[in-house]
Design a protein around this motif. Structure first.
Motif, PDB file in Angstrom:
ATOM      1  N   LEU A  69      24.548  -5.092  65.433  1.00  0.00           N
ATOM      2  CA  LEU A  69      24.382  -5.334  64.004  1.00  0.00           C
ATOM      3  C   LEU A  69      25.752  -5.318  63.331  1.00  0.00           C
ATOM      4  N   SER A  70      25.969  -6.239  62.410  1.00  0.00           N
ATOM      5  CA  SER A  70      27.236  -6.269  61.675  1.00  0.00           C
ATOM      6  C   SER A  70      27.182  -5.416  60.426  1.00  0.00           C
ATOM      7  N   GLU A  71      26.006  -4.944  60.046  1.00  0.00           N
ATOM      8  CA  GLU A  71      25.828  -4.082  58.883  1.00  0.00           C
ATOM      9  C   GLU A  71      24.599  -3.218  59.129  1.00  0.00           C
ATOM     10  N   ASP A  72      24.412  -2.189  58.308  1.00  0.00           N
ATOM     11  CA  ASP A  72      23.224  -1.351  58.437  1.00  0.00           C
ATOM     12  C   ASP A  72      21.969  -2.209  58.301  1.00  0.00           C
ATOM     13  N   GLY A  73      20.982  -1.941  59.142  1.00  0.00           N
ATOM     14  CA  GLY A  73      19.776  -2.757  59.121  1.00  0.00           C
ATOM     15  C   GLY A  73      18.590  -1.998  59.688  1.00  0.00           C
ATOM     16  N   SER A  74      17.739  -2.710  60.420  1.00  0.00           N
ATOM     17  CA  SER A  74      16.523  -2.077  60.925  1.00  0.00           C
ATOM     18  C   SER A  74      15.945  -2.881  62.082  1.00  0.00           C
ATOM     19  N   MET A  75      15.007  -2.241  62.787  1.00  0.00           N
ATOM     20  CA  MET A  75      14.205  -2.895  63.816  1.00  0.00           C
ATOM     21  C   MET A  75      12.740  -2.750  63.422  1.00  0.00           C
ATOM     22  N   THR A  76      12.013  -3.839  63.438  1.00  0.00           N
ATOM     23  CA  THR A  76      10.568  -3.802  63.219  1.00  0.00           C
ATOM     24  C   THR A  76       9.901  -4.517  64.382  1.00  0.00           C
ATOM     25  N   LEU A  77       8.832  -3.916  64.888  1.00  0.00           N
ATOM     26  CA  LEU A  77       8.073  -4.571  65.957  1.00  0.00           C
ATOM     27  C   LEU A  77       6.594  -4.382  65.697  1.00  0.00           C
ATOM     28  N   SER A  78       5.807  -5.292  66.243  1.00  0.00           N
ATOM     29  CA  SER A  78       4.352  -5.116  66.245  1.00  0.00           C
ATOM     30  C   SER A  78       3.925  -4.841  67.682  1.00  0.00           C
ATOM     31  N   TYR A  79       2.991  -3.925  67.843  1.00  0.00           N
ATOM     32  CA  TYR A  79       2.600  -3.530  69.206  1.00  0.00           C
ATOM     33  C   TYR A  79       1.096  -3.333  69.285  1.00  0.00           C
ATOM     34  N   VAL A 151      21.984  -8.321  61.400  1.00  0.00           N
ATOM     35  CA  VAL A 151      22.785  -9.067  62.376  1.00  0.00           C
ATOM     36  C   VAL A 151      23.748 -10.001  61.652  1.00  0.00           C
ATOM     37  N   GLU A 152      24.783 -10.412  62.353  1.00  0.00           N
ATOM     38  CA  GLU A 152      25.757 -11.337  61.782  1.00  0.00           C
ATOM     39  C   GLU A 152      25.076 -12.668  61.487  1.00  0.00           C
ATOM     40  N   PRO A 153      25.181 -13.179  60.240  1.00  0.00           N
ATOM     41  CA  PRO A 153      24.553 -14.473  59.933  1.00  0.00           C
ATOM     42  C   PRO A 153      25.113 -15.580  60.820  1.00  0.00           C
ATOM     43  N   PRO A 154      24.291 -16.568  61.160  1.00  0.00           N
ATOM     44  CA  PRO A 154      24.725 -17.634  62.076  1.00  0.00           C
ATOM     45  C   PRO A 154      25.440 -18.767  61.355  1.00  0.00           C
ATOM     46  N   TYR A 155      26.292 -18.425  60.401  1.00  0.00           N
ATOM     47  CA  TYR A 155      26.967 -19.443  59.620  1.00  0.00           C
ATOM     48  C   TYR A 155      28.403 -19.610  60.083  1.00  0.00           C
ATOM     49  N   ALA A 156      28.916 -20.817  59.893  1.00  0.00           N
ATOM     50  CA  ALA A 156      30.344 -21.029  60.106  1.00  0.00           C
ATOM     51  C   ALA A 156      31.082 -20.365  58.957  1.00  0.00           C
ATOM     52  N   LYS A 157      32.029 -19.484  59.269  1.00  0.00           N
ATOM     53  CA  LYS A 157      32.723 -18.709  58.245  1.00  0.00           C
ATOM     54  C   LYS A 157      34.227 -18.853  58.432  1.00  0.00           C
ATOM     55  N   LYS A 158      34.926 -18.942  57.310  1.00  0.00           N
ATOM     56  CA  LYS A 158      36.379 -18.941  57.315  1.00  0.00           C
ATOM     57  C   LYS A 158      36.859 -18.137  56.116  1.00  0.00           C
TER      58      LYS A 158
END
Length: 325
Positions: A69-79, A151-158
């Motif tokens: 993760l590139s920043e604080d976040g979370s995990m969610t799952l269904s079970y 997670v890190e966004p999947p964008y092209a960054k500069k």
């Protein structure tokens, strides 16, 4: 697609096992001896789910995910779990700590579970265990989906930087370098960022090498707030003064004293142009006062430069005591 990334989220579904190929820099997957696999034992939104592998008594089915993760976040799952109550279990472990443990039979719907994750790399273990006796239901567990935020966004960054004068800077081999032909309008052009920008957030040292720096980022997707950890140290401060020895009553120097803390160095000159190399204040106060007075006879003056370095350093006063009639 089994893995969908949007903004700072990554959602994983399990219609087939291609998700185990992972996402470079974000997700990698390691199977145990008997791994979880895509199966139609249960369906979620009409799609296969991730089922625990078929095991015998006292067996273990296991698959491990490594997520960054590139920043604080979370995990969610269904079970869902269909097993011998209180004997055969779904376990979910995060970085070695069990955060979910469930067993049971007669369950027909998926249940959601969420867990907070700090920025960084985490190990997620999905595990199903059997004891040495009976089986109930499907004798398995299923995961409907996994969702990670942060997670890190999947964008092209500069990135580009400016200083207090509005000059525009990039990084060349890690060195902050001015783009001398840049103008302010360039900061509104994606093509300019792609041509001149750099790929990763600058370090604290790179940022603070500029006066009043501003960091610009161009990304193809929805922008998010940027955070930076910056360690700044005050610049070395210089105090200049002149001791006038020209009065007829002054016949020498008896001592020098100072009230100071931390790192303070001293340079001096007898002509106001050529200065000695800096020495620490304690050493200077032990200097030969007669030699200092003798050196000042040509101009009857001593020019001083006191250099104060670091946020805990200070110079309150400096006193020269003269020999008088």
């Amino acid at each position: 697609m089994s893995i969908i990334r949007e903004d700072n989220t990554m959602r994983i579904t399990f219609e087939e096992d291609t998700w185990k190929q992972g996402e470079e820099g974000i997700l990698s997957v390691t199977d145990g001896a008997t791994p979880f696999y895509s199966a139609d034992t249960w369906k979620a939104d009409g799609k296969n789910t991730l089922r625990s592998g078929k095991i015998m008594d006292s067996g273990i089915s296991e698959t491990t995910l490594t997520v960054t993760l590139s920043e604080d976040g979370s995990m969610t799952l269904s079970y869902i779990v269909s097993s011998e109550q209180n004997y055969d279990w779904l376990h979910v472990l995060v970085d070695g700590t069990e955060v979910l443990k469930k067993s049971g039979t007669g369950v027909s719907t998926f249940t959601e579970f969420s867990y907070a994750l700090a920025a960084g790399t985490h190990t997620i273990v999905l595990r199903y265990t059997k004891d040495g006796s009976q089986s109930r239901g499907n004798d398995a567990c299923g995961i409907g989906y996994l969702l990670f935020t942060g997670v890190e966004p999947p964008y092209a960054k500069k990135y580009l930087m400016t200083d207090f004068n509005g000059k525009i800077y990039t990084l060349v081999d890690g060195v902050v370098t001015e783009i001398t032909d840049a103008v302010a309008a360039d900061l509104g052009e994606a093509s300019y960022f792609q041509k001149k920008g750099f790929d990763t957030l600058p370090t604290s040292e790179q940022l603070t090498s500029l006066t009043k720096p501003v960091l610009y980022r161009w990304s193809d997707g929805k922008p998010k707030a940027m955070t930076a950890s910056v360690k700044a140290v005050p610049k070395k401060q210089t105090i200049r003064c002149i001791a006038d020895l020209g009065h007829a009553t002054i016949h020498g120097i008896t001592q020098m004293t100072a009230v100071y803390t931390g790192t303070v160095t001293v340079s001096y000159s007898f002509d106001g142009t050529t200065y000695t190399d800096p020495v620490d204040m304690a050493s200077f106060l032990d200097a030969d006062c007669d030699a200092l007075y003798s050196g000042a006879q040509a101009n009857k003056k001593i020019w001083f430069e006191f250099m104060i370095e670091g946020k805990t350093s200070s110079l309150t006063n400096f006193v020269i005591t003269y020999k008088n009639d």
